[in-house]
Design an enzyme around this catalytic site. Structure first.
Site, mmCIF file in Angstrom:
data_model
loop_
_atom_site.group_PDB
_atom_site.id
_atom_site.type_symbol
_atom_site.label_atom_id
_atom_site.label_comp_id
_atom_site.label_asym_id
_atom_site.label_seq_id
_atom_site.Cartn_x
_atom_site.Cartn_y
_atom_site.Cartn_z
ATOM 1 N N GLY A 71 -13.639 -6.451 -14.749
ATOM 2 C CA GLY A 71 -14.064 -5.127 -15.194
ATOM 3 C C GLY A 71 -15.532 -4.838 -14.987
ATOM 4 O O GLY A 71 -15.961 -3.684 -15.057
ATOM 5 N N ARG A 72 -16.316 -5.877 -14.739
ATOM 6 C CA ARG A 72 -17.753 -5.680 -14.480
ATOM 7 C C ARG A 72 -18.280 -6.722 -13.503
ATOM 8 O O ARG A 72 -19.449 -7.095 -13.549
ATOM 9 C CB ARG A 72 -18.544 -5.731 -15.787
ATOM 10 C CG ARG A 72 -18.324 -6.991 -16.619
ATOM 11 C CD ARG A 72 -19.220 -6.998 -17.840
ATOM 12 N NE ARG A 72 -18.981 -8.151 -18.685
ATOM 13 C CZ ARG A 72 -19.755 -8.501 -19.701
ATOM 14 N NH1 ARG A 72 -20.839 -7.785 -19.964
ATOM 15 N NH2 ARG A 72 -19.471 -9.549 -20.438
ATOM 16 N N ASP A 91 -18.266 -0.225 -19.645
ATOM 17 C CA ASP A 91 -19.231 0.488 -18.800
ATOM 18 C C ASP A 91 -19.582 -0.285 -17.542
ATOM 19 O O ASP A 91 -20.399 0.164 -16.741
ATOM 20 C CB ASP A 91 -20.501 0.812 -19.589
ATOM 21 C CG ASP A 91 -21.179 -0.429 -20.176
ATOM 22 O OD1 ASP A 91 -20.818 -1.554 -19.761
ATOM 23 O OD2 ASP A 91 -22.061 -0.272 -21.038
ATOM 24 N N ARG A 140 -23.286 -15.261 -9.779
ATOM 25 C CA ARG A 140 -22.605 -16.502 -10.144
ATOM 26 C C ARG A 140 -21.924 -17.082 -8.909
ATOM 27 O O ARG A 140 -21.505 -16.344 -8.009
ATOM 28 C CB ARG A 140 -21.534 -16.259 -11.221
ATOM 29 C CG ARG A 140 -21.995 -15.377 -12.363
ATOM 30 C CD ARG A 140 -21.028 -15.386 -13.525
ATOM 31 N NE ARG A 140 -19.731 -14.801 -13.227
ATOM 32 C CZ ARG A 140 -18.760 -14.637 -14.137
ATOM 33 N NH1 ARG A 140 -18.951 -15.035 -15.378
ATOM 34 N NH2 ARG A 140 -17.611 -14.087 -13.811
ATOM 35 N N ASP A 182 -7.219 -15.792 -19.597
ATOM 36 C CA ASP A 182 -7.965 -15.168 -18.503
ATOM 37 C C ASP A 182 -9.342 -15.784 -18.341
ATOM 38 O O ASP A 182 -10.061 -15.460 -17.386
ATOM 39 C CB ASP A 182 -8.085 -13.649 -18.728
ATOM 40 C CG ASP A 182 -8.699 -13.305 -20.073
ATOM 41 O OD1 ASP A 182 -8.073 -13.615 -21.092
ATOM 42 O OD2 ASP A 182 -9.813 -12.727 -20.104
ATOM 43 N N ASP A 224 -16.926 -18.040 -17.388
ATOM 44 C CA ASP A 224 -16.973 -16.903 -18.310
ATOM 45 C C ASP A 224 -17.646 -17.259 -19.632
ATOM 46 O O ASP A 224 -17.032 -17.251 -20.698
ATOM 47 C CB ASP A 224 -15.562 -16.340 -18.549
ATOM 48 C CG ASP A 224 -14.967 -15.723 -17.304
ATOM 49 O OD1 ASP A 224 -15.695 -15.580 -16.303
ATOM 50 O OD2 ASP A 224 -13.774 -15.396 -17.302
#
Length: 552
Positions: free
Chosen positions: A176-177, A209, A267, A344, A354
């Site tokens: 999502g980002r 966002d 990353r 996930d 993550d």
């Protein structure tokens, strides 16, 4: 049915219950360029860099090892992914449900105001990306790692995946980002996937966002590099840029929204595929695509598994089970709590990825929860091994539709072996932390006894083992704990500390061909604490200071 782990250390010694930490109770890829390139200028500029063919045409491993002094001949490639894995045919970037693909094309959205470089990892740049540190001070580099420009050969992608979050199926999630820029093959012949995080919205942004903030980005940078230095499999961070763009966040999930600065990290990992990558395909019945993705992952990242073998998915599952058990045992050995162990966020390559609300346990507490939104303590440090088996069970459920009955039975038996794999590695690591050699029947009890004392006295987890590596056996025998060994002094206040010391010293005598100095030296090399040197280059005074992180 998920098996709950009950650690064999959980026995009674002198009537005492031992620590709960140990109760772990499609579009054809050939048209992708046509879809993407006309739209690149809307969000990011195409940085046309010459393709370095010499690495491939002249023999990659025979090429003289040399770091690039600019990005002029440095290139990425998306070919290995897009030649096999289908892409969403919809090229517009808006939030939607996506089906029958692995990736969506999504171009980064550049930061708008006063973008500057905050940090780079010299080791990642030089050892993984073949870039001289001086490259990080160029405009091309800053534009690349902030998402403003795209390297020739790169087709930015957002990965589609699902997952179980806090034990509940969450449906479509995805990057999502984050934007996968492509794969880089370095001079060692290693393939590394480069991904920007905080680089704007994608079709998988849901209500987000697409941004990351400086606070969380610094944490990810520092922790991923620290975990690498601790020899724990992890993704790495090459760089961190910050801007004055306003990003609003509820940091403590208490309704208090504050303004923070937007940031982007670059990353790198061998692969970003995770358990949720397979779960979403099984959930929606996309079984042919599930086989395609699995075969790709096996071929690219699991050399011990033969891709033509009929039982390859079972063999793949066996490797993931074993390496996941190893990874979580390593986490526990340094007191690391991931904080959000959703499916996930669990890598299929069993690396730590993550970094969100993670934490390192200070005072020993099996109920340590670093995530303020984890009200029920699902992901507390003492439950991580159980979460591992929960997540692996979800992976097995995703594989089951493409396994025959016999293969399902074999895979279930493999999962049942997870506790033994975990216990074995956990025991090895904690024996090393205590300087123990060989095997004796009482090792489990000795480890559990110490952890019990640490829990009861709230002793510092890391410093207890550190100070045990520094104190002499004679000091222990006389219960003469120097004042500077403050963690051991805390434990020594417990009435059973002398009993543990007696057991420990007796066990050390069984170490064959060992001495006290050798024991202390051996324990000291088993690091539970990384110390970093920070330097501030001033070659260009107009640039924001660059932190070079190096292990001493």
């Amino acid at each position: 049915m998920t098996q709950r782990i009950r650690f064999p250390f959980c026995c009674l010694i002198r009537g005492l219950a031992f620590p709960r930490l140990l109760l772990f109770g499609v579009t054809c890829p050939s048209v992708v360029c046509c879809l993407l390139l006309p739209d690149l200028e809307g969000s990011a500029h195409l940085l046309l860099l010459s393709r370095n063919k010499s690495k491939h045409e002249l023999g990659y491993c025979e090429t003289k090892a040399k770091l690039a002094l600019s990005l002029d001949f440095w290139t990425l490639s998306s070919e290995n992914l897009l030649a096999v894995l289908p892409v969403d045919p919809v090229k517009e970037n808006y939030v939607r449900k996506v089906k029958n693909c692995i990736f969506s094309i999504a171009v980064p959205t550049p930061l708008k105001s006063r973008v500057r470089l905050v940090a780079v990892s010299k080791e990642v740049l030089e050892d993984i990306l073949d870039l001289d540190l001086s490259v990080s001070e160029t405009d091309d580099f800053i534009q690349l790692v902030s998402g403003e420009k795209i390297v020739s050969g790169s087709i930015p992608l957002a990965h589609r995946y699902g997952g179980h979050q806090f034990g509940i199926w969450a449906g479509q999630l995805g990057d999502g980002r984050a934007h996968l820029l492509g794969t880089y093959m370095n001079r060692q012949g290693e393939n590394w996937e480069l991904q920007l995080k905080g680089s704007g919205k994608t079709p998988y942004s849901r209500n987000g966002d697409g941004r990351a903030v400086l606070r969380s980005s610094v944490r990810e940078f520092l922790c991923s590099e620290a975990m690498h230095s601790l020899r724990i499999p992890t993704s790495r961070v090459a760089s961190l840029v910050v801007s004055d763009d306003e990003v609003w966040r509820d940091q403590f999930y208490n309704g208090n929204i504050v303004k923070e600065r937007g940031a982007v990290v670059l990353r790198v990992a061998k692969s970003w595929f995770r358990i949720g990558s397979l779960e979403i395909l099984a959930h929606y019945g996309e079984l042919d695509l599930l086989r395609t993705l699995l075969d790709f992952i096996i071929r690219e990242h699991f050399p011990s598994v033969e891709v033509a073998e009929p039982n390859r998915y079972v063999d793949f599952f066996s490797v993931v089970v074993s390496e996941t058990a190893q990874l979580i045992a390593l986490w526990m050995s340094v007191g690391f709590a991931h904080g959000v162990c959703n499916t996930d966020n669990f890598s299929l390559l069993s690396i730590t990825i993550d970094y969100g609300p993670f934490g390192f346990m200070e005072a020993y507490n099996p109920d340590f929860v670093p995530n303020t939104s984890d009200d029920e303590g699902r992901y507390k440090i003492g439950n991580q091994a159980n979460i591992g088996i929960f997540n692996l069970n979800k992976l097995l459920q995703a594989l089951n539709p493409i396994l025959d009955p016999r293969q399902r039975q074999l895979a279930a038996q493999i999962l049942e072996g997870y506790p033994v794999l975990y216990y074995t590695r956990f025991r090895e690591l904690f024996k090393a932390k205590l300087g123990l050699l060989g095997e004796t029947k009482g090792d489990d009890d000795l480890i559990a006894f110490l952890l019990h004392l640490m829990e009861k006295t709230a002793a510092d987890f890391t410093m207890t083992f550190r100070q045990l590596s520094e104190i002499t056996q004679s000091q222990l025998q006389e219960l003469n704990i120097p004042q500077q060994f403050w963690a051991l002094n805390m434990i020594s206040k417990h009435k059973l500390f002398p009993a543990w010391v007696s057991q420990y010293l007796l066990r050390l005598k069984s170490n064959v061909n060992d001495s006290d100095s050798e024991r202390r030296k051996r324990m000291t090399t088993f690091k539970s604490l990384c110390i970093y040197h920070v330097s501030f280059p001033t070659r260009n005074p107009n640039r924001f200071s660059i932190y070079q992180i190096k292990e001493l």
